[in-house]
Design a protein around this motif. Structure first.
Motif, PDB file in Angstrom:
ATOM      1  N   ARG A   1     -61.217  51.047  13.399  1.00 17.11           N
ATOM      2  CA  ARG A   1     -60.980  51.407  12.400  1.00 17.11           C
ATOM      3  C   ARG A   1     -62.005  52.635  12.182  1.00 17.11           C
ATOM      4  NH1 ARG A   1     -60.474  47.187   7.456  1.00 17.11           N
ATOM      5  NH2 ARG A   1     -59.220  45.644   8.495  1.00 17.11           N
ATOM      6  N   ARG A   2     -62.860  52.221  13.015  1.00 17.35           N
ATOM      7  CA  ARG A   2     -63.602  53.437  13.153  1.00 17.35           C
ATOM      8  C   ARG A   2     -64.060  54.089  15.079  1.00 17.35           C
ATOM      9  NH1 ARG A   2     -67.090  54.908   8.889  1.00 17.35           N
ATOM     10  NH2 ARG A   2     -67.991  56.685  10.148  1.00 17.35           N
ATOM     11  N   GLN A   3     -63.571  55.103  14.920  1.00 19.68           N
ATOM     12  CA  GLN A   3     -64.071  55.467  17.125  1.00 19.68           C
ATOM     13  C   GLN A   3     -64.930  55.771  16.650  1.00 19.68           C
ATOM     14  OE1 GLN A   3     -61.406  53.971  18.825  1.00 19.68           O
ATOM     15  NE2 GLN A   3     -59.762  53.125  17.065  1.00 19.68           N
ATOM     16  N   ASP A   4     -65.023  56.460  15.937  1.00 15.49           N
ATOM     17  CA  ASP A   4     -66.910  56.876  16.350  1.00 15.49           C
ATOM     18  C   ASP A   4     -67.868  55.482  16.502  1.00 15.49           C
ATOM     19  OD1 ASP A   4     -66.464  56.205  13.560  1.00 15.49           O
ATOM     20  OD2 ASP A   4     -68.234  58.468  13.255  1.00 15.49           O
ATOM     21  N   LEU A   5     -67.650  54.426  15.880  1.00 10.34           N
ATOM     22  CA  LEU A   5     -68.583  53.704  16.312  1.00 10.34           C
ATOM     23  C   LEU A   5     -68.345  52.676  17.025  1.00 10.34           C
ATOM     24  CD1 LEU A   5     -69.288  52.576  12.182  1.00 10.34           C
ATOM     25  CD2 LEU A   5     -69.925  54.309  13.612  1.00 10.34           C
ATOM     26  N   HIS A   6     -69.974  52.328  18.227  1.00 11.97           N
ATOM     27  CA  HIS A   6     -69.123  51.011  19.102  1.00 11.97           C
ATOM     28  C   HIS A   6     -70.346  50.502  18.709  1.00 11.97           C
ATOM     29  CE1 HIS A   6     -67.986  53.678  21.321  1.00 11.97           C
ATOM     30  NE2 HIS A   6     -68.752  54.898  21.299  1.00 11.97           N
ATOM     31  N   LEU A   7     -69.936  49.078  17.940  1.00 10.70           N
ATOM     32  CA  LEU A   7     -70.764  48.212  16.911  1.00 10.70           C
ATOM     33  C   LEU A   7     -71.128  46.880  17.782  1.00 10.70           C
ATOM     34  CD1 LEU A   7     -71.695  47.413  14.060  1.00 10.70           C
ATOM     35  CD2 LEU A   7     -70.058  46.064  14.205  1.00 10.70           C
ATOM     36  N   ARG A   8     -72.142  46.583  17.774  1.00  8.58           N
ATOM     37  CA  ARG A   8     -72.752  45.247  18.171  1.00  8.58           C
ATOM     38  C   ARG A   8     -73.299  44.593  17.416  1.00  8.58           C
ATOM     39  NH1 ARG A   8     -70.040  47.710  22.012  1.00  8.58           N
ATOM     40  NH2 ARG A   8     -70.422  48.404  23.832  1.00  8.58           N
ATOM     41  N   ILE A   9     -73.227  43.490  17.144  1.00  9.60           N
ATOM     42  CA  ILE A   9     -74.062  42.024  16.611  1.00  9.60           C
ATOM     43  C   ILE A   9     -74.040  41.575  16.976  1.00  9.60           C
ATOM     44  CG2 ILE A   9     -73.321  40.627  14.475  1.00  9.60           C
ATOM     45  CD1 ILE A   9     -71.015  42.466  13.405  1.00  9.60           C
TER      46      ILE A   9
ATOM     47  N   GLN B   1     -75.334  53.857  12.420  1.00  7.00           N
ATOM     48  CA  GLN B   1     -74.456  52.934  13.620  1.00  7.00           C
ATOM     49  C   GLN B   1     -74.326  54.621  14.029  1.00  7.00           C
ATOM     50  OE1 GLN B   1     -74.449  50.573  15.335  1.00  7.00           O
ATOM     51  NE2 GLN B   1     -75.014  48.574  14.509  1.00  7.00           N
ATOM     52  N   LYS B   2     -73.751  55.588  13.172  1.00  5.45           N
ATOM     53  CA  LYS B   2     -73.105  56.893  13.284  1.00  5.45           C
ATOM     54  C   LYS B   2     -74.855  57.288  13.996  1.00  5.45           C
ATOM     55  CE  LYS B   2     -70.268  60.264  12.095  1.00  5.45           C
ATOM     56  NZ  LYS B   2     -69.969  61.391  11.099  1.00  5.45           N
ATOM     57  N   PHE B   3     -75.589  57.645  13.489  1.00  9.54           N
ATOM     58  CA  PHE B   3     -77.087  58.080  13.479  1.00  9.54           C
ATOM     59  C   PHE B   3     -77.018  57.774  15.349  1.00  9.54           C
ATOM     60  CE2 PHE B   3     -81.198  57.818  14.126  1.00  9.54           C
ATOM     61  CZ  PHE B   3     -81.577  60.039  13.997  1.00  9.54           C
ATOM     62  N   VAL B   4     -77.681  56.604  15.437  1.00  4.82           N
ATOM     63  CA  VAL B   4     -77.506  55.739  16.932  1.00  4.82           C
ATOM     64  C   VAL B   4     -76.678  56.096  17.795  1.00  4.82           C
ATOM     65  CG1 VAL B   4     -77.535  53.552  18.254  1.00  4.82           C
ATOM     66  CG2 VAL B   4     -78.759  54.082  15.826  1.00  4.82           C
ATOM     67  N   ASN B   5     -75.030  56.251  17.669  1.00  3.54           N
ATOM     68  CA  ASN B   5     -74.331  56.515  18.193  1.00  3.54           C
ATOM     69  C   ASN B   5     -74.044  57.889  19.029  1.00  3.54           C
ATOM     70  OD1 ASN B   5     -73.417  54.014  18.541  1.00  3.54           O
ATOM     71  ND2 ASN B   5     -71.707  53.815  17.742  1.00  3.54           N
TER      72      ASN B   5
ATOM     73  N   CYS C   1     -81.798  53.717  21.477  1.00  5.46           N
ATOM     74  CA  CYS C   1     -82.045  53.019  20.814  1.00  5.46           C
ATOM     75  C   CYS C   1     -80.715  52.147  21.072  1.00  5.46           C
ATOM     76  CB  CYS C   1     -81.637  53.210  19.369  1.00  5.46           C
ATOM     77  SG  CYS C   1     -81.719  52.475  18.134  1.00  5.46           S
ATOM     78  N   PHE C   2     -81.538  50.520  20.930  1.00  5.49           N
ATOM     79  CA  PHE C   2     -80.538  49.614  21.390  1.00  5.49           C
ATOM     80  C   PHE C   2     -79.063  49.291  20.560  1.00  5.49           C
ATOM     81  CE2 PHE C   2     -83.121  47.751  23.994  1.00  5.49           C
ATOM     82  CZ  PHE C   2     -82.735  46.384  24.817  1.00  5.49           C
ATOM     83  N   PRO C   3     -77.986  49.252  20.533  1.00  8.18           N
ATOM     84  CA  PRO C   3     -76.957  49.518  19.967  1.00  8.18           C
ATOM     85  C   PRO C   3     -76.408  48.130  18.609  1.00  8.18           C
ATOM     86  CG  PRO C   3     -76.257  48.854  21.683  1.00  8.18           C
ATOM     87  CD  PRO C   3     -77.642  49.249  22.014  1.00  8.18           C
ATOM     88  N   GLN C   4     -77.395  47.382  18.611  1.00  8.07           N
ATOM     89  CA  GLN C   4     -77.461  46.439  17.654  1.00  8.07           C
ATOM     90  C   GLN C   4     -78.250  46.734  16.442  1.00  8.07           C
ATOM     91  OE1 GLN C   4     -78.056  45.464  20.637  1.00  8.07           O
ATOM     92  NE2 GLN C   4     -77.321  44.372  21.551  1.00  8.07           N
ATOM     93  N   LEU C   5     -78.143  46.504  15.019  1.00 11.78           N
ATOM     94  CA  LEU C   5     -78.636  46.829  13.932  1.00 11.78           C
ATOM     95  C   LEU C   5     -79.199  45.439  13.683  1.00 11.78           C
ATOM     96  CD1 LEU C   5     -80.093  48.810  11.715  1.00 11.78           C
ATOM     97  CD2 LEU C   5     -77.336  48.159  10.703  1.00 11.78           C
TER      98      LEU C   5
END
Length: 283
Positions: free
Chosen positions: A62-70, A244-248, A254-258
């Motif tokens: 849904r958010r192509q600009d995010l590369h989410l890591r949990i 997340q957008k700021f990190v990417n 910065c590690f992608p995990q928040l």
């Protein structure tokens, strides 16, 4: 997808008998972890997966600009981390010393992880919670911003050293910039930096300065979102998406995990976060 995997993992955690048996086996590792397992199911889910309530809005498709890591630690990971922070005869956890300049800092060979953030963001409270299984270790906390004036070093057994840095921004020590910048730039055994951001206000200008230092010195660092219990679900979602957008788009190191933590007053508040700290010294 990371979010789909988290959702499936969370469902399995509370539905599969085999995983529940694993939880029971972990119970004997730590009394604090045993207390976690006795919590009501809903509260346990919220504790172990603090972003679960907003995860469906974070789907990467849904958010192509995010590369989410949990970060999704297993029960064994959490129990192992609890054992790292538990003081025993063979695992001494203790305050080492404080310093206002690098030439006053203790000469320690073991890896270090440090905590930085704005004044009153919750650094000392989080560290105190991590050390709750070592009650003889005194970590001073205060509601007054700028309470921490020195770099404080804590030995965690044979594993690593935790460093509590003075807060920046309001009521920061006069020599803060020289103290912290020199530490981040010159400390050769620094393995990971945890940068705390208040979930109520998000990334501020002073946070950007700290981020720029980490980026300039090519340090691996992680953003920790604090005080999530003070943010509504909608506000928390907004902050997570913005960070997340700021990190990417604006960071390299910065590690992608928040990581997200609520108000810390006992080790139960950090059960999901402890494995990240314990693993940080390997980086």
């Amino acid at each position: 997808m990371a979010v789909s995997a988290l959702r499936l993992g969370a469902e399995k955690l509370f539905e599969m008998p085999a995983v529940l048996r694993r939880l029971s086996r972990c119970q004997s590792t730590s009394q604090a972890f045993a207390e976690v397992l006795r919590l009501p199911k809903q509260q346990l889910r919220k504790l172990l997966y603090p972003l679960q309530e907003v995860e469906r809005y974070l789907a990467p498709d849904r958010r192509q600009d995010l590369h989410l890591r949990i970060f999704n630690p297993s029960p064994e990971d959490i129990a192992r981390a609890e054992s790292v922070f538990k003081a025993t005869e063979h695992n001494r956890i203790e305050y080492v010393s404080s310093a206002i300049r690098m030439d006053h800092a203790p000469d320690l060979l073991r890896p270090e992880v440090c905590f930085i953030g704005r004044s009153n963001v919750g650094k000392s409270s989080l560290i105190k919670a991590l050390f709750s299984l070592a009650p003889e270790v005194e970590v001073r906390i205060s509601k007054t911003p700028g309470h921490t004036k020195k770099m404080n070093f804590f030995k965690v057994g044979k594993y690593f050293t935790v460093v509590d840095m003075p807060g920046y921004g309001y009521r920061a020590p006069e020599d803060f910039a020289d103290m912290v910048e020199t530490y981040l730039k010159e400390r050769s055994n620094l393995r990971r930096t945890f940068l705390l951001v208040d979930s109520v206000v998000g990334i501020q200008k002073t946070d950007n300065i700290a981020i720029e230092m980490c980026e300039e010195f090519a340090l691996p660092y992680v953003i920790v979102l604090t005080k999530i219990d003070k943010s509504s679900k909608g506000h928390l979602l907004k902050q997570v998406l913005e960070i997340q957008k700021f990190v990417n788009t604006k960071t390299q190191g910065c590690f992608p995990q928040l990581f997200a933590v609520s108000k810390c007053n006992c080790s139960l508040s950090t059960s999901q976060f402890s494995p990240a700290v314990a693993a940080g010294h390997h980086i």
